[in-house]
Design a protein around this motif. Structure first.
Motif, PDB file in Angstrom:
ATOM      1  N   PHE A 162       0.865  -1.191   0.000  1.00 12.89           N
ATOM      2  CA  PHE A 162       0.000   0.000   0.000  1.00 12.89           C
ATOM      3  C   PHE A 162       0.892   1.228   0.000  1.00 12.89           C
ATOM      4  N   TYR A 163       0.478   2.262  -0.715  1.00 13.33           N
ATOM      5  CA  TYR A 163       1.215   3.522  -0.632  1.00 13.33           C
ATOM      6  C   TYR A 163       0.251   4.673  -0.929  1.00 13.33           C
ATOM      7  N   LEU A 164       0.491   5.835  -0.315  1.00 12.26           N
ATOM      8  CA  LEU A 164      -0.362   7.003  -0.527  1.00 12.26           C
ATOM      9  C   LEU A 164      -0.091   7.572  -1.917  1.00 12.26           C
ATOM     10  N   SER A 165      -1.186   7.949  -2.614  1.00 13.13           N
ATOM     11  CA  SER A 165      -0.990   8.379  -3.999  1.00 13.13           C
ATOM     12  C   SER A 165      -1.527   9.772  -4.291  1.00 13.13           C
ATOM     13  N   LYS A 196       0.870   3.831   7.128  1.00 16.38           N
ATOM     14  CA  LYS A 196       0.942   4.988   8.029  1.00 16.38           C
ATOM     15  C   LYS A 196       0.399   6.196   7.270  1.00 16.38           C
ATOM     16  N   VAL A 197      -0.411   7.008   7.959  1.00 16.69           N
ATOM     17  CA  VAL A 197      -1.045   8.148   7.295  1.00 16.69           C
ATOM     18  C   VAL A 197      -0.708   9.418   8.074  1.00 16.69           C
ATOM     19  N   VAL A 255       0.105   8.071  15.919  1.00 19.43           N
ATOM     20  CA  VAL A 255       0.280   8.037  14.459  1.00 19.43           C
ATOM     21  C   VAL A 255      -0.959   7.398  13.844  1.00 19.43           C
ATOM     22  N   ASN A 256      -1.515   8.066  12.802  1.00 20.80           N
ATOM     23  CA  ASN A 256      -2.659   7.479  12.088  1.00 20.80           C
ATOM     24  C   ASN A 256      -2.203   6.253  11.314  1.00 20.80           C
ATOM     25  N   THR A 257      -2.968   5.173  11.476  1.00 19.27           N
ATOM     26  CA  THR A 257      -2.554   3.888  10.894  1.00 19.27           C
ATOM     27  C   THR A 257      -3.762   3.167  10.308  1.00 19.27           C
TER      28      THR A 257
END
Length: 1181
Positions: free
Chosen positions: A3-6, A300-301, A283-285
């Motif tokens: 997963f990765y933030l896009s 992690k967000v 930490v937002n997770t």
């Protein structure tokens, strides 16, 4: 899974978001927040580039509409996908239903209870009903059109969550105190749910989320957990149904705010926050879990407060509401897939089937083969083969005979590239990790690994076949514990007890090449074993926990992707000095890349590899990257400087119809540069560049370019460098050709430009070469066209060949009518016969058989075709034409044409007809078809056997006391059959005696033979006697009823001779009756005496006869009123007089008629009243 933030979208005025929901079908994203904020957004990817599809394509907001209507903070948003409605609610309890009209969203319905606030709303699976729960315990269930179905107040209960079951029969209500109650769909309480995940938990808790996956895309496996419940303290349970006593329990170790299943129910996202070890703040997770509680990964967000999450409809993206932003994360799923010999193998679930649907898609021919596999664990591929790892079916017996595999839990099925299973192996370890090489399959659980040296039939030599015959214990299958240190000198054993022993450092990844096996462990230790004789060579230690390992083509370097997506490289053979001054083997290379989710080494170069980083593909040569390519495909194959990639995301959107556009080929830079040099600069410079960067593919490119320009010297050198023998021979052949245009034509044909080559040949007036080219290509239609344009002596045989080849073309496609036309012209009788048969044109087939010469090799085949469809006459004719009378007889027997069979057998003087008949007759008798057996014998002229059976039937019927007339007829039939048998014997004797003497001798011989037979068979006379007995029995009664008393008495007196055939009781009862009617009381008295003395009577019956006799003879004297002349006639004379079968009287005249068949007599004056013999019914001549 990776997963990765896009992407990140900011909400105007920094309004904090409370909730978010992504419409699974149409892709709208609804988000609600403070101050009545409600927005509907839509992300759309627009691109003209076919290679830029899926996640790699740039996405823009195609809709960004703010919906006005709420005043307080919007707390609940939920979609009804089936009816395209959005339902929202705010902190004041106002509910609004929105509808889409001409591309914008408008209010459709409003509802406000003004008493309490809505805590949760849920549509059922088909979108027909909504359930709304309020904080004060009120529940409303309504239809999609706004009509209320029912409402209820749950007193003293604070509600906060609601969920429907898949079948809409159950409702779950989540309470503010953390309890979950189960109700039916009419609002009746059923029970409290047991919450196993909250055991030993103290303090106040609240429910973070309830999500029940409705099975719309099928389940990962039968009876898969699908109901997820999660609490704010991080405790979670996943259940198969609402009463599941054994749920999957998870402790996420975080503060949870929201949970949601993806579209297939295979991944559960749990969002919240976690205490960071190094920092003070949380930490937002987002944690991801499988339905069985297996942890798949962590995302992690950034930001302060994560408030809600929602999956996209295809499961490839997830939207996260954080503060006043929406973050989007891309998901790279762990698809079950592989690539072997141009075939992409992928698996998906369907709602209508419990199994996985595994598709073998041949990308070259665009054909697909589908296979359904229960409880598929993984797909692994190598070369031309693929391994499907599955759970063993409990009901299915194992195929191995060895006891030790019995009760095996899992199966490794070796398949070829069209999905045909070649060899299943039952194993007793969980195949969490499977890898395969060209010779071995290695499957590993957390503690042990199993090695199977597989073999494939096509590559077997005689020596190997002998080895296979040896038992499996000699090393085809072995098992090793991860803590063992095998030396490699001794063969391993298949001892599953090793798999049970635990380990402190479990296996986390494996990979193998032809000579090396690498096993990665949780601690970062790598163990290197030699193959095929598994020996532990080396242990290395790393600082990461591997998730995916991959060896290059010469096993010198290892690529490691760890659980957080970091790619590192390790040189297995480098010798380096560590910090303490000791020399160690193995070195971690300097290169490190983040966010990597796939990589593949080149098959033909140990320094080349391709890797996927987010939505970019990088190609590295000696750890130096080339410029990236935008794509989100999974890498299938990397060889010949080309990367083949498959867009699995796109394929799995419509898995039943894969499209060739989803397979993308990328050329790496050296190939692109070489091609550009050849096209723009010239062959010499390109040749120099390729010399500096040698690769067989580049040499081939140069060779082909040189061929195009007919530069034979360069072409030959290049073909030599890429070891292409066919290319070298082509260049040699071209060098021997004088004509330039001939060379051009050959080159055009080499490159597949056949039309051009043919045109050149025809321009040179070389029709023969054009025909030869088309023949090689198998284009016989064109060959036929070319042949018709000219004439030549050699053309006739070619024409015939062309016609037959075109016939074959149509026959292969089952177009038999078209095939017939061409086979007729090609005089191909074998295939013609086959076509006629397939067309069911039996007239054509018969004509073909008639046109063939005698003893032609095709006749037996044609006869068989006729036999198969039951056409006896034609089959016999064909067999006889090829001189196979035995087969002809067998055909008749098979088709039950017995008379024809006998005729043929006698005509060809065969011996076995008797045995044939006996066999068939016994078969009929077994089935109780006696009359059929008689008919069979009669048709076959076996009258004696027929008569025997008929006599038996007559006897049986007589015993059953059937109608006397029927019994008489059966005896007559039996007797007639005997007469026919006698006739047959006589005629046979006459035939034998012709020319050997007079008729007297032949008649005598016939009589002698008959005599022998008559002594052997007791029933020859009995048949006529039986017929006579029942004839007189019926006649006496007829005469009695017609009032001819004397005649009746005379006839009845004859019956005394037939006590062996008709029961004595019946004979004497009839006689007594006739006598008393004819007032012959003397005869009547004798009959009564006889009756009373019979043993067969019971005492009651005898008493009745005695009483009757007493009654009669008290009135009448037991004397005959007149002495009939009949008695003197019957008793006197020399022997018995013949009896008239018409009247039952003795014949006293010399003139009487005798039947030619049964030899019985009738008085001369009586016969004129009859057309048929009264006994045997033969015509009166």
């Amino acid at each position: 899974m990776f997963f990765y933030l896009s992407k990140k979208i900011a909400i105007s005025n920094n309004v904090k978001l409370k909730c978010i929901s992504w419409n699974k079908d149409q892709g709208f994203i609804a988000c609600g927040g403070d101050d009545g904020l409600l927005k509907v957004l839509k992300l759309e990817t627009r691109t003209d580039d076919a290679k830029l599809r899926g996640l790699a394509a740039p996405s823009n907001l195609s809709m960004n509409q703010t919906l006005e209507g709420h005043s307080g903070a919007v707390q609940v948003v939920t979609w009804n996908e089936q009816y395209q409605k959005l339902t929202t609610s705010d902190q004041n309890g106002l509910i609004i239903v929105w509808m889409l009209y001409k591309g914008s969203w408008y209010e459709e319905m409003i509802n406000n209870r003004n008493k309490s606030v809505v805590r949760s709303m849920s549509w059922n699976a088909d979108g027909q009903k909504i359930c709304i729960v309020y904080e004060d315990g009120a529940v409303i269930v309504g239809f999609v059109d706004g009509n209320r179905i029912w409402g209820k107040d749950l007193k003293g209960i604070q509600l906060c969550h609601v969920a429907w079951s898949a079948d809409s029969k159950i409702l779950l209500f989540g309470m503010a105190n953390g309890e979950i109650h189960i109700f039916d769909n009419q609002g009746n309480f059923i029970m409290k749910m047991k919450l196993s995940c909250l055991v030993n938990v103290t303090g106040a808790i609240s429910i973070a989320g309830i999500h029940w996956y409705h099975g719309t895309e099928g389940y990962v496996e039968p009876d898969c957990p699908c109901l997820a419940l999660c609490f704010d303290n991080g405790r979670c349970q996943i259940m198969r149904h609402e009463n599941d006593q054994n749920p999957v329990l998870i402790d996420t170790g975080m503060y949870v705010v929201s949970i949601q299943w993806n579209h297939t129910g295979s991944v559960l996202a749990v969002a919240g926050s976690q205490k960071a070890v190094t920092q003070d703040k949380d930490v937002n997770t987002v944690q991801f879990y499988s339905p069985f509680g297996e942890h798949l990964g962590t995302l992690k967000v950034p930001g302060k407060q994560l408030s809600a999450i929602s999956w996209e409809g295809g499961g490839l993206k997830i939207a996260l509401a954080v503060d006043s932003f929406i973050y989007f994360a891309n998901i790279r799923p762990d698809y079950k897939w592989g690539y072997c010999s141009n075939t992409v193998v992928y698996a998906y679930t369907r709602p209508d089937r419990p199994e996985y649907c595994v598709v073998f898609w041949d990308t070259k021919n665009n054909e697909k083969y589908v296979k359904y596999v229960k409880s598929l664990v993984s797909i692994t591929t190598c070369g031309d083969f693929c391994i499907l790892a599955t759970k063993a079916d409990e009901n299915h017996p194992q195929e191995e005979s060895d006891m030790e595999t019995f009760g095996a839990m899992f199966v490794l099925v070796l398949c070829n590239s069209i999905g045909t299973p070649l060899d299943p192996k039952y194993i007793d370890i969980v195949p969490l990790f499977v890898t395969m090489t060209k010779t071995h399959v290695i499957a590993a659980s957390k503690e042990a690994f199993y090695i199977w040296q597989y073999r494939v039939a096509k590559k077997l030599t005689a020596l190997e076949i002998n080895q296979i015959m040896r038992s499996r214990k000699e090393g085809r299958e072995r098992i090793y514990h991860v803590d063992d240190t095998p030396s490699g000198s001794v063969d391993g054993v298949l001892d599953y007890s090793k798999a049970i022993q635990g380990t402190r450092d479990p296996i986390c990844a494996i990979t193998a090449s032809d000579k090396t096996l690498i096993v990665g462990r949780d601690s970062g230790t790598l163990q290197r074993y030699s193959l095929p004789n598994v020996g532990l060579i080396q242990k290395y230690s790393l600082d990461c926990r591997a998730c995916q390992l991959s060896l290059n083509c010469n096993s010198s370097r290892l690529a490691i992707i760890d659980i957080s997506g970091v790619l590192t490289f390790f040189d297995l053979d480098a010798r380096v000095t560590d910090s303490t001054g000791l020399q160690v083997i193995g070195e971690l290379l300097k290169l490190e890349r983040k966010d990597v989710w796939d990589m593949k080494w080149a098959k033909d170069n140990p320094d080349l590899f391709a890797m996927m980083e987010k939505t970019r593909m990088y190609v590295f040569r000696n750890l130096d990257p080339e410029e990236p390519i935008q794509t989100s495909g999974y890498i299938c194959n990397f060889e010949d400087l080309e990367i083949k990639s498959v867009l699995l995301d796109e394929i799995l959107k419509n898995p039943e119809h894969p499209n060739k556009d989803y397979i993308i080929n990328f050329e790496i830079r050296s190939l692109r540069d070489s091609r550009a040099l050849i096209e723009k600069v010239g062959i010499e410079d390109a040749s120099q560049f390729i010399e500096d960067n040698p690769h067989p593919r580049l040499w081939r490119l140069l060779a082909e370019a040189a061929l195009q320009k007919v530069d034979l010297q360069t072409a030959e050198q290049a073909f030599v460098r890429c070891r292409d023998y066919q290319g070298i021979t082509l260049v040699k052949r071209l060098a021997n050709l004088q004509s330039e245009s001939m060379k051009q034509a050959e080159v055009a044909a080499y490159f597949g430009r056949f039309e051009e080559a043919e045109r050149m040949y025809l321009d040179m007036d070389r029709r023969d070469l054009a025909i030869g080219l088309r023949q090689k290509l198998g284009d016989w239609f064109r060959v036929l066209q070319l042949l018709k344009t000219g004439s030549g002596a050699a053309d006739d045989s070619l024409l015939e060949q062309a016609h037959n080849a075109i016939g074959d073309y149509f026959a292969d496609r089952q177009k038999w009518l078209n095939a017939v036309q061409y086979y007729v012209q090609g005089r191909n009788q074998e295939r013609l016969a086959e076509c006629y048969y397939m067309l069911e044109d039996y007239d054509g087939l018969e004509n073909l058989a008639n046109s063939l010469p005698e003893n032609h090799k095709l006749l037996p085949e044609i006869a068989q075709m006729f036999l198969r469809v039951g056409m006896c006459e034609q089959a016999v004719a064909a067999f006889l034409k090829c001189n196979q009378p035995k087969a002809a007889v067998d055909t008749c027997v098979h088709l039950h044409q017995w008379n024809k069979a006998v005729e043929l057998a006698t005509h060809h003087s065969m011996k076995e007809i008797g045995s044939l008949l006996a066999r068939y007759a016994s078969h009929l008798l077994e089935k109780n078809k006696t009359l059929d057996a008689i008919e069979l014998y009669r048709k076959a002229n076996y009258f004696f056997d027929a008569a025997k059976l008929m006599f038996k039937i007559a006897d049986d019927e007589a015993k059953k006391r059937s109608k006397p007339l029927r019994v008489k007829k059966l005896y007559v039939l039996s007797a007639l059959l005997i007469e026919q048998h006698h006739e047959q014997l006589k005629s046979a004797q006459r035939g034998k005696a012709k020319g050997k003497g007079s008729e007297v001798t032949s008649a005598l011989a016939g009589l002698l033979e008959e005599d022998v037979l008559s002594t052997s068979s007791h029933f020859t006379d009995n048949a006529w006697r039986g017929a006579e007995a029942y004839h007189f029995f019926v006649l006496a009664q007829r005469q009695l009823y017609e009032g001819y008393m004397d005649s009746a008495l005379r006839t009845a007196l004859h019956l005394r001779d037939y006590e062996d055939i008709i029961p004595a009781v019946e004979i004497y009862s009839l006689l007594a009756l006739c006598a008393s009617a004819g007032r012959a009381f003397g005869t009547c008295s004798k009959a009564f005496i006889k009756l009373e003395s019979l043993d067969t009577l019971s005492p009651q019956q005898r008493k009745q006869y005695e009483d009757l006799a007493l009654e009669i003879f008290m009135k009448h004297t037991p004397k005959d009123s007149r002495k009939s002349e009949m008695d003197s006639l019957l008793e006197g004379g020399e022997g018995k007089l013949p009896t008239c079968v018409a009247t039952g009287s003795p014949i006293t005249e010399y003139q009487f008629w005798m039947c030619s068949v049964c030899k019985h007599c009738v008085q001369a004056q009586e016969i004129s009243n009859y057309n048929f013999c009264p006994l045997c019914h033969s015509p009166v001549s």
